[in-house]
Design a protein around this motif. Structure first.
Motif, mmCIF file in Angstrom:
data_model
loop_
_atom_site.group_PDB
_atom_site.id
_atom_site.type_symbol
_atom_site.label_atom_id
_atom_site.label_comp_id
_atom_site.label_asym_id
_atom_site.label_seq_id
_atom_site.Cartn_x
_atom_site.Cartn_y
_atom_site.Cartn_z
ATOM 1 N N LYS A 58 0.846 -1.194 0.000
ATOM 2 C CA LYS A 58 0.000 0.000 0.000
ATOM 3 C C LYS A 58 0.876 1.236 0.000
ATOM 4 C CE LYS A 58 -0.541 0.333 5.044
ATOM 5 N NZ LYS A 58 -1.542 0.396 6.142
ATOM 6 N N ALA A 69 -7.967 1.679 -3.048
ATOM 7 C CA ALA A 69 -7.226 0.551 -3.625
ATOM 8 C C ALA A 69 -8.004 -0.769 -3.573
ATOM 9 C CB ALA A 69 -5.877 0.411 -2.939
ATOM 10 N N PRO A 70 -8.643 -1.127 -2.439
ATOM 11 C CA PRO A 70 -9.420 -2.375 -2.437
ATOM 12 C C PRO A 70 -10.599 -2.334 -3.404
ATOM 13 C CG PRO A 70 -8.953 -1.648 -0.191
ATOM 14 C CD PRO A 70 -8.590 -0.519 -1.097
ATOM 15 N N LYS A 73 -9.325 -3.145 -6.789
ATOM 16 C CA LYS A 73 -9.030 -4.575 -6.897
ATOM 17 C C LYS A 73 -10.290 -5.382 -7.162
ATOM 18 C CE LYS A 73 -6.893 -8.425 -4.401
ATOM 19 N NZ LYS A 73 -6.185 -8.841 -3.152
ATOM 20 N N GLU A 74 -11.402 -5.005 -6.542
ATOM 21 C CA GLU A 74 -12.620 -5.801 -6.619
ATOM 22 C C GLU A 74 -13.530 -5.427 -7.775
ATOM 23 O OE1 GLU A 74 -13.138 -8.414 -4.773
ATOM 24 O OE2 GLU A 74 -11.244 -8.068 -3.709
ATOM 25 N N THR A 104 -0.622 -0.003 -6.515
ATOM 26 C CA THR A 104 -1.344 -1.261 -6.753
ATOM 27 C C THR A 104 -0.703 -2.021 -7.911
ATOM 28 O OG1 THR A 104 -2.940 -0.119 -8.205
ATOM 29 C CG2 THR A 104 -3.528 -0.358 -5.869
ATOM 30 N N ASN A 106 0.924 -4.645 -7.932
ATOM 31 C CA ASN A 106 0.737 -6.091 -7.840
ATOM 32 C C ASN A 106 -0.721 -6.517 -7.980
ATOM 33 O OD1 ASN A 106 3.499 -6.613 -7.452
ATOM 34 N ND2 ASN A 106 3.334 -6.145 -5.267
ATOM 35 N N VAL A 107 -1.622 -5.571 -8.154
ATOM 36 C CA VAL A 107 -3.029 -5.884 -8.396
ATOM 37 C C VAL A 107 -3.236 -6.071 -9.900
ATOM 38 C CG1 VAL A 107 -5.391 -5.020 -8.292
ATOM 39 C CG2 VAL A 107 -3.857 -4.659 -6.361
ATOM 40 N N ASP A 108 -3.719 -7.235 -10.282
ATOM 41 C CA ASP A 108 -3.935 -7.505 -11.703
ATOM 42 C C ASP A 108 -5.156 -6.722 -12.192
ATOM 43 O OD1 ASP A 108 -3.976 -8.459 -14.241
ATOM 44 O OD2 ASP A 108 -4.467 -10.538 -13.716
ATOM 45 N N LYS A 109 -4.906 -5.758 -13.049
ATOM 46 C CA LYS A 109 -5.991 -4.926 -13.580
ATOM 47 C C LYS A 109 -6.411 -5.365 -14.988
ATOM 48 C CE LYS A 109 -3.831 -1.095 -11.082
ATOM 49 N NZ LYS A 109 -2.590 -1.847 -10.767
ATOM 50 N N LYS A 112 -10.064 -5.196 -16.666
ATOM 51 C CA LYS A 112 -11.002 -4.299 -15.993
ATOM 52 C C LYS A 112 -11.289 -3.162 -16.975
ATOM 53 C CE LYS A 112 -9.316 -5.053 -11.247
ATOM 54 N NZ LYS A 112 -10.537 -5.599 -10.625
#
Length: 211
Positions: A58, A69-70, A73-74, A104, A106-109, A112
């Protein structure tokens, strides 16, 4: 299916909010849960490239960026709305996006759906629109388009409501976004996501090495 709509304007109920509301209503009519989050009135400092987010997951500045950020991700779709300031998006919106997308990493976007919405009194809208879309283009996010650039005209919310073409553009964008979100969900189920290669950095960047 969820969409997060970011209001990057300092004004809570101004032109940007009016455009995003038209978009939100259309998304909901198409069966997509949509939420408008106001960040443009926050004191958001820019990214300092400290790379602490690579260690902690973060941003080191614990503010609205880490709150959103969450949601990024969702969600299945992400929209950034901003007024035009000197032919560019509002500074707070840029600082928010810089830190959100960097922290973010490491968050796979992938896949999206992304969209930018800009509002202006008269000019600078296409330049601001181009800036905002680059965040999506660099992260494997399909960019939703409409019948025209995703923009409305007016110096007040009341004037935006008179921009019939602009409001129609928002509704068309909403329907196109909903179609993309649903189509991508079907594609994931039947085909899966495209294969990803390990990242290659032509600029010889090595994780953990300071600039």
């Amino acid at each position: 299916m969820k969409a997060v709509l970011i209001n990057g304007s300092p004004r809570a109920k101004g032109c940007t909010f009016t455009a995003l509301t038209e978009l939100k209503n259309t998304l909901e009519q198409e069966g997509i849960e949509a939420e408008i989050v106001h960040v443009g009135n926050k004191d958001i400092r820019g990214c300092i490239a400290c790379r602490k987010c690579r260690q902690t997951g973060k941003c080191v500045f614990d503010d609205v960026v880490n709150e959103i950020a969450p949601k990024l991700k969702e969600c299945d779709a992400f929209v950034i709305g901003s007024p035009v300031y000197f032919a560019s998006p509002a500074g707070g919106a840029i600082s928010f996006l810089d830190r959100l997308f960097f922290s973010t990493f490491n968050v796979d976007k992938s896949m999206k759906v992304g969209a930018a919405v800009v509002t202006c009194r008269r000019g600078g809208n296409t330049a601001a629109f181009d800036v905002l879309n680059k965040y999506f283009a660099m992260n494997g996010m399909p960019i939703a388009t409409s019948q025209y650039w995703n923009m409305v005209y007016g110096s007040s919310a009341e004037e935006v409501l008179q921009d019939k073409e602009g409001l129609q553009t928002m509704r068309t964008l909403g329907r196109n976004m909903a179609f993309l979100v649903k189509s991508i969900a079907m594609g994931k189920e039947k085909l899966g996501l495209p294969e990803k290669e390990p990242l290659t950095f032509t600029n010889f960047y090595k994780p953990g090495i300071e600039d």
